[in-house]
Design an enzyme around this catalytic site. Structure first.
Site, PDB file in Angstrom:
ATOM      1  N   GLU A 179      41.112  45.506  40.761  1.00  0.00           N
ATOM      2  CA  GLU A 179      41.873  45.884  41.958  1.00  0.00           C
ATOM      3  C   GLU A 179      42.948  44.872  42.307  1.00  0.00           C
ATOM      4  OE1 GLU A 179      39.102  46.505  45.179  1.00  0.00           O
ATOM      5  OE2 GLU A 179      38.505  48.471  44.428  1.00  0.00           O
ATOM      6  N   GLU A 276      35.741  53.215  40.170  1.00  0.00           N
ATOM      7  CA  GLU A 276      34.865  52.694  41.226  1.00  0.00           C
ATOM      8  C   GLU A 276      35.038  53.502  42.498  1.00  0.00           C
ATOM      9  OE1 GLU A 276      34.831  48.259  41.908  1.00  0.00           O
ATOM     10  OE2 GLU A 276      34.936  48.886  44.004  1.00  0.00           O
TER      11      GLU A 276
HETATM   12  C1  IDC Z   1      31.771  43.899  47.091  1.00  0.00           C
HETATM   13  C2  IDC Z   1      30.280  43.851  47.001  1.00  0.00           C
HETATM   14  C3  IDC Z   1      29.756  42.794  47.936  1.00  0.00           C
HETATM   15  C4  IDC Z   1      30.452  41.483  47.610  1.00  0.00           C
HETATM   16  C5  IDC Z   1      31.967  41.661  47.702  1.00  0.00           C
HETATM   17  C6  IDC Z   1      32.744  40.407  47.371  1.00  0.00           C
HETATM   18  O1  IDC Z   1      29.746  45.117  47.300  1.00  0.00           O
HETATM   19  O2  IDC Z   1      28.369  42.672  47.806  1.00  0.00           O
HETATM   20  O3  IDC Z   1      30.042  40.511  48.550  1.00  0.00           O
HETATM   21  O4  IDC Z   1      32.345  42.669  46.800  1.00  0.00           O
HETATM   22  O5  IDC Z   1      32.711  40.107  46.058  1.00  0.00           O
HETATM   23  C7  IDC Z   1      35.768  46.855  46.018  1.00  0.00           C
HETATM   24  C8  IDC Z   1      35.570  45.859  44.952  1.00  0.00           C
HETATM   25  C9  IDC Z   1      34.125  45.403  44.875  1.00  0.00           C
HETATM   26  C10 IDC Z   1      33.523  45.301  46.263  1.00  0.00           C
HETATM   27  C11 IDC Z   1      33.493  46.702  46.865  1.00  0.00           C
HETATM   28  C12 IDC Z   1      32.835  46.760  48.258  1.00  0.00           C
HETATM   29  O6  IDC Z   1      36.014  46.291  43.692  1.00  0.00           O
HETATM   30  O7  IDC Z   1      34.090  44.166  44.221  1.00  0.00           O
HETATM   31  O8  IDC Z   1      32.213  44.835  46.129  1.00  0.00           O
HETATM   32  N1  IDC Z   1      34.852  47.199  46.943  1.00  0.00           N
HETATM   33  O9  IDC Z   1      33.523  45.964  49.171  1.00  0.00           O
HETATM   34  N2  IDC Z   1      36.873  47.531  46.261  1.00  0.00           N
HETATM   35  C13 IDC Z   1      36.697  48.268  47.365  1.00  0.00           C
HETATM   36  C14 IDC Z   1      35.407  48.083  47.818  1.00  0.00           C
END
Ligand code: IDC
Length: 564
Positions: A179, A276
């Protein structure tokens, strides 16, 4: 047998059911359920992108359109336990997935800090091959948001070495940057931002192709992969490249911004892959928003768009597919279901149960779940320092939403002084993520500045019902906007129940630590200036090999100057 069943018995059974009011067919609409009999690598072979009715479409080696549906791991540096034979068998056979995505973070203690994470990717690839699933290798760009930032400098070497280890492997799809986004150093949410991503991706694609790898490549795009429309206007000159889009159904709704960007990219004819999506809000928590996810699923199924759901974790966040640890409420689901086993529905979270049905293309008929008791805490009060709790309120302190402990917060007297108090116990299985089963207290918007102060200090008392081994680590973090909303004291404060340096126990049987954190020593070389707003205080009491169960008390949270 099959013949008799379908021609004679089935209609009879249906008449029977209709007459006697038995529900055989769910009221759900067809598109959610569309089961294309997902093609397996053993049948589909090498994937490629072909023109189908004016659109670029993922196809199998015979040229038939395919849809891949499956799960994404959580960050492999945190939840590698999912990499086991039983889990992959269950995901492939019981869930019916024909793909799995391996999320390899680069920052946040991922590959950039521990190159050993690459071995987990290799293990994931081998398991996916063994269980006949396609596998996406995700270079998980997240923060910073520019894939060309120095933190991600290893991308070219990583993809080169992996593609040498698995030359032109038909199971593997390469996702070059999860992302891209605006987090400094970031990429802008416009043509220019996409151009930066494109220039990052092109040499890697060229390297792969020059070495004879025809694998499908997926490229993320600005604003957390919500702008495939920008890619459509300025696409990469490569026949096997697709573009990612991501959505979280609590935040990104039908017909809104992300949806229309996806539609316009689709109309422009580029190949899309939803690598995702989550049933939660964009934070990964909240909800789950299943009704809001349904239109997305229908849309993707209708358009043969492949998808992976976030994520395979027992972390306490609603997007996680498994039951988390919640002190006194639930034990975490093991990410290894055991030899030859599948996870029963009650071991899946609401999200996991729903997504499994959507991958399989069967009706979602949720099991009944125990209702969670409502907990009444002491009055919230106002956040302000010092926190002495003498006014009988929590002074703004509460549980962080996905704290592993969510027990009642009360104000109790300890050694003649009022203190914030709670009951805590840790998971009996070893959790890789040490914060997952820890009490994590948050005082948000306390709105203090450091000024001339040197330390944050507080008293912590522990009243064990049980504490025979190991110890605990007390952690302090702050949320200064000037430091990216996160600054953690470098040194945790230890509490030891056994072994060396055992913490002294008072006459009342309680352990006491005066926790003092030096604001001049922050993790990641961060520096907190006198005028920097601290905003929030977070205290986490992490387990360090103990069997602690009992009450904890917090008192006298304050800022101290150097001399005190
Ligand atoms: C989130 C995880 C969370 C972690 C955070 C930071 O769910 O546990 O603490 O990342 O690393 C994304 C990202 C993905 C995120 C997810 C939810 O690709 O890494 O995971 N998210 O926030 N994009 C939109 C949402």
């Amino acid at each position: 047998m099959k013949h008799i069943f379908s021609d004679t018995l089935l209609p009879l059974m249906m008449v029977f059911c209709m007459v006697f009011g038995v529900l055989v067919v769910s009221a759900e609409e067809a598109p959610h359920l569309e089961n294309l009999a997902l093609v397996r690598p053993s049948d589909g072979g090498a994937l490629r992108i072909l023109e189908v009715e004016g659109r670029s479409q993922l196809c199998d080696s015979s040229g038939n359109p395919v849809q891949l549906r499956g799960m994404s791991t959580h960050g492999l540096q945190w939840y590698p336990q999912i990499l086991n034979d039983n889990a992959f068998r269950a995901l492939s056979r019981d869930w019916g997935s024909n793909v799995i995505r391996l999320a390899m973070y680069v920052t946040e203690n991922g590959y950039g800090v521990d190159p050993g994470v690459r071995e987990q990717v290799v293990q994931g690839i081998r398991l996916a091959m063994k269980h006949d699933m396609y596998v996406i290798v995700d270079w998980h760009v997240l923060s910073p948001g520019n894939p060309a930032a120095s933190e991600y400098a290893g991308a070219m070497d990583f993809f080169r070495s992996l593609s040498r280890e698995f030359p032109n492997n038909p199971y593997i799809l390469y996702e070059l940057c999860n992302e891209p986004n605006g987090n400094e150093p970031g990429v802008s949410n416009d043509e220019e931002g996409w151009e930066t991503v494109k220039q990052y991706a092109e040499p890697i694609i060229a390297m792969l192709r020059a070495a004879g790898n025809a694998n499908v490549v997926i490229v993320g795009n600005p604003n957390w992969s919500q702008r495939p429309d920008l890619c459509a206007q300025n696409s990469i000159a490569d026949g096997n490249t697709m573009y990612a889009f991501h959505f979280y159904s609590g935040t990104h709704k039908e017909n809104e911004y992300v949806w229309s960007n996806v539609e316009s990219a689709l109309e422009a004819g580029i190949a899309l892959f939803c690598t995702e999506w989550g049933t939660s809000s964009a934070s990964g928590d909240g909800g789950p928003f299943l009704e809001e996810a349904d239109p997305w699923i229908s849309f993707m199924n209708r358009n043969d768009i492949s998808w992976c759901n976030w994520s395979l974790t027992n972390k306490n966040e609603s997007s996680g597919a498994f039951i988390p640890y919640k002190n006194g409420l639930s034990e975490p689901t093991a990410l290894d279901p055991g030899r030859g086993n599948v996870w029963p529905a009650e071991k899946l979270s609401v999200s996991g149960e729903y997504v499994r049905a959507r991958i399989k293309g069967i009706p979602y008929l949720p099991i009944e779940r125990p209702e969670e008791a409502v907990i009444t805490h002491a009055e919230e009060g106002y956040p302000d320092l010092p926190c002495t709790f003498e006014d009988d309120t929590r002074q703004g302190w509460g549980w962080f939403a996905n704290s592993g402990v969510l027990s009642r917060l009360s104000v109790e007297t300890v050694r003649g002084s009022k203190a914030l108090s709670w009951y805590a116990e840790y998971a009996t299985i070893d959790l890789q993520d040490k914060w997952a089963d820890a009490p994590r207290l948050l005082c948000s918007n306390i709105g203090i500045y450091r000024e001339d102060k040197r330390y944050v200090a507080f008293d912590l008392y522990l009243e064990p019902q049980r504490a025979t081994r190991g110890g605990l680590s007390v952690i302090l973090a702050m949320a200064p906007p000037s430091l990216g909303y996160w600054a953690q004291a470098a040194e945790p404060v230890p509490v030891q129940f056994a072994g060396q340096d055992v913490t002294e126990r008072g006459a009342d049987g309680r352990y006491h630590v005066r926790a003092v954190f030096d604001l001049d020593k922050l993790r990641d070389g961060k520096e907190l200036g006198p005028e920097d707003l601290i905003r929030d205080l977070t205290i986490v009491v992490v387990n360090n090999g103990s069997d602690f169960a009992g009450r904890m008390y917090l008192d006298n949270v304050e800022l101290l100057s150097g001399g005190e």
